[in-house]
Design a protein around this motif. Sequence first.
Motif, PDB file in Angstrom:
ATOM      1  N   PRO A 210     -27.180 -83.430  -4.886  1.00  0.00           N
ATOM      2  CA  PRO A 210     -28.222 -84.329  -5.397  1.00  0.00           C
ATOM      3  C   PRO A 210     -29.578 -84.016  -4.775  1.00  0.00           C
ATOM      4  O   PRO A 210     -29.656 -83.621  -3.605  1.00  0.00           O
ATOM      5  N   GLU A 211     -30.642 -84.196  -5.547  1.00  0.00           N
ATOM      6  CA  GLU A 211     -31.994 -83.978  -5.023  1.00  0.00           C
ATOM      7  C   GLU A 211     -32.390 -85.069  -4.033  1.00  0.00           C
ATOM      8  O   GLU A 211     -33.227 -84.856  -3.153  1.00  0.00           O
ATOM      9  N   TYR A 212     -31.792 -86.258  -4.196  1.00  0.00           N
ATOM     10  CA  TYR A 212     -32.060 -87.379  -3.294  1.00  0.00           C
ATOM     11  C   TYR A 212     -30.726 -88.048  -2.960  1.00  0.00           C
ATOM     12  O   TYR A 212     -29.775 -88.009  -3.740  1.00  0.00           O
ATOM     13  N   GLY A 213     -30.680 -88.713  -1.783  1.00  0.00           N
ATOM     14  CA  GLY A 213     -29.466 -89.421  -1.404  1.00  0.00           C
ATOM     15  C   GLY A 213     -28.380 -88.494  -0.891  1.00  0.00           C
ATOM     16  O   GLY A 213     -28.631 -87.355  -0.503  1.00  0.00           O
ATOM     17  N   ASP A 214     -27.150 -89.009  -0.903  1.00  0.00           N
ATOM     18  CA  ASP A 214     -26.001 -88.290  -0.348  1.00  0.00           C
ATOM     19  C   ASP A 214     -25.054 -87.830  -1.459  1.00  0.00           C
ATOM     20  O   ASP A 214     -24.892 -88.533  -2.463  1.00  0.00           O
ATOM     21  N   PRO A 215     -24.391 -86.666  -1.272  1.00  0.00           N
ATOM     22  CA  PRO A 215     -23.385 -86.251  -2.257  1.00  0.00           C
ATOM     23  C   PRO A 215     -22.172 -87.167  -2.200  1.00  0.00           C
ATOM     24  O   PRO A 215     -21.871 -87.762  -1.158  1.00  0.00           O
ATOM     25  N   ILE A 216     -21.495 -87.296  -3.318  1.00  0.00           N
ATOM     26  CA  ILE A 216     -20.274 -88.108  -3.385  1.00  0.00           C
ATOM     27  C   ILE A 216     -19.245 -87.332  -4.196  1.00  0.00           C
ATOM     28  O   ILE A 216     -19.578 -86.686  -5.197  1.00  0.00           O
ATOM     29  N   ASP A 217     -17.996 -87.364  -3.760  1.00  0.00           N
ATOM     30  CA  ASP A 217     -16.953 -86.635  -4.477  1.00  0.00           C
ATOM     31  C   ASP A 217     -16.547 -87.393  -5.739  1.00  0.00           C
ATOM     32  O   ASP A 217     -16.644 -88.617  -5.806  1.00  0.00           O
ATOM     33  N   ILE A 218     -16.106 -86.650  -6.715  1.00  0.00           N
ATOM     34  CA  ILE A 218     -15.607 -87.213  -7.969  1.00  0.00           C
ATOM     35  C   ILE A 218     -14.137 -86.830  -8.080  1.00  0.00           C
ATOM     36  O   ILE A 218     -13.805 -85.649  -8.168  1.00  0.00           O
ATOM     37  N   ALA A 219     -13.255 -87.808  -8.057  1.00  0.00           N
ATOM     38  CA  ALA A 219     -11.817 -87.556  -8.091  1.00  0.00           C
ATOM     39  C   ALA A 219     -11.397 -87.008  -9.455  1.00  0.00           C
ATOM     40  O   ALA A 219     -12.144 -87.102 -10.445  1.00  0.00           O
ATOM     41  N   GLU A 220     -10.197 -86.460  -9.521  1.00  0.00           N
ATOM     42  CA  GLU A 220      -9.713 -85.832 -10.758  1.00  0.00           C
ATOM     43  C   GLU A 220      -9.637 -86.820 -11.918  1.00  0.00           C
ATOM     44  O   GLU A 220      -9.777 -86.434 -13.076  1.00  0.00           O
TER      45      GLU A 220
END
Length: 265
Positions: A210-220
Amino acid sequence: MTSPSSFRALCRQELHTGPTSGILPGHVQANLLILPQQAAESFEKLCRRNPVACPIISKTVGHPGKLEHHSRLINDESFDIRTDFPKYNIYNRGKLIEQKNNCVNEWTADHVGFLIGCSFSFEDALIQAGLAPKNVIRGTNVSMFVTTKYLDSAGIFHQCPYVVSMRPYKVAVVETVREITSPFEKMHGEPLDWGFDAVGRLGIRDLRKPEYGDPIDIAEDEIPVFWACGVTPQLAISTVGHLIPGVVIGHTPGHMLVLDATQVV
């Protein structure tokens, strides 16, 4: 903290300088943009033309401690738009030059401050429905992405891209998420788009970065769900800031003002 006023006091004293997702659930949170008067009229027109991305909650009236509809939003005579956000971005000619815990020295009598709706405001409604966003559960900042979707132009603001926030959800609950967030029209309302196909439609470069904030995982079993984001005005400043003389101030993404109000009509 026990109340919005006590939380704002922590920000004023620079004792809370981090993100505000999950802070005082149920209270409205707001993004910020402070501009010289010369550019403020164009910006207000931009917001009126793009109410989903840039919903105006209020603006300053004469000085940094007074807002339009003040009593409906803030029950605190100590309020100061220059100190009550946890962290500020300082821009000059469209360039981010500094991040600070207040903007007292940057504010002038020529400045006008705007409060813009924030999607953090509907996160409590999602939590109450058993659909807490991952960023709230993990205590991280939400992921925010620059898109290739453009705002409708107004005044000096032209070719300004949307920023979107992203929260992963299972496909089966997306319609419920839409229903829950739709009434929050002053806080971006329901999602703009969802699903992995939306990544291409919105022109997002990389969901992992992401350009801003924190990355977050996306589950299957999840898909990304995207909302318009109140960081959009700051990207607009980066886009056309060379046309704005003087200093422009925004909140640091994810670091919002917490209002006393629990809803804004």
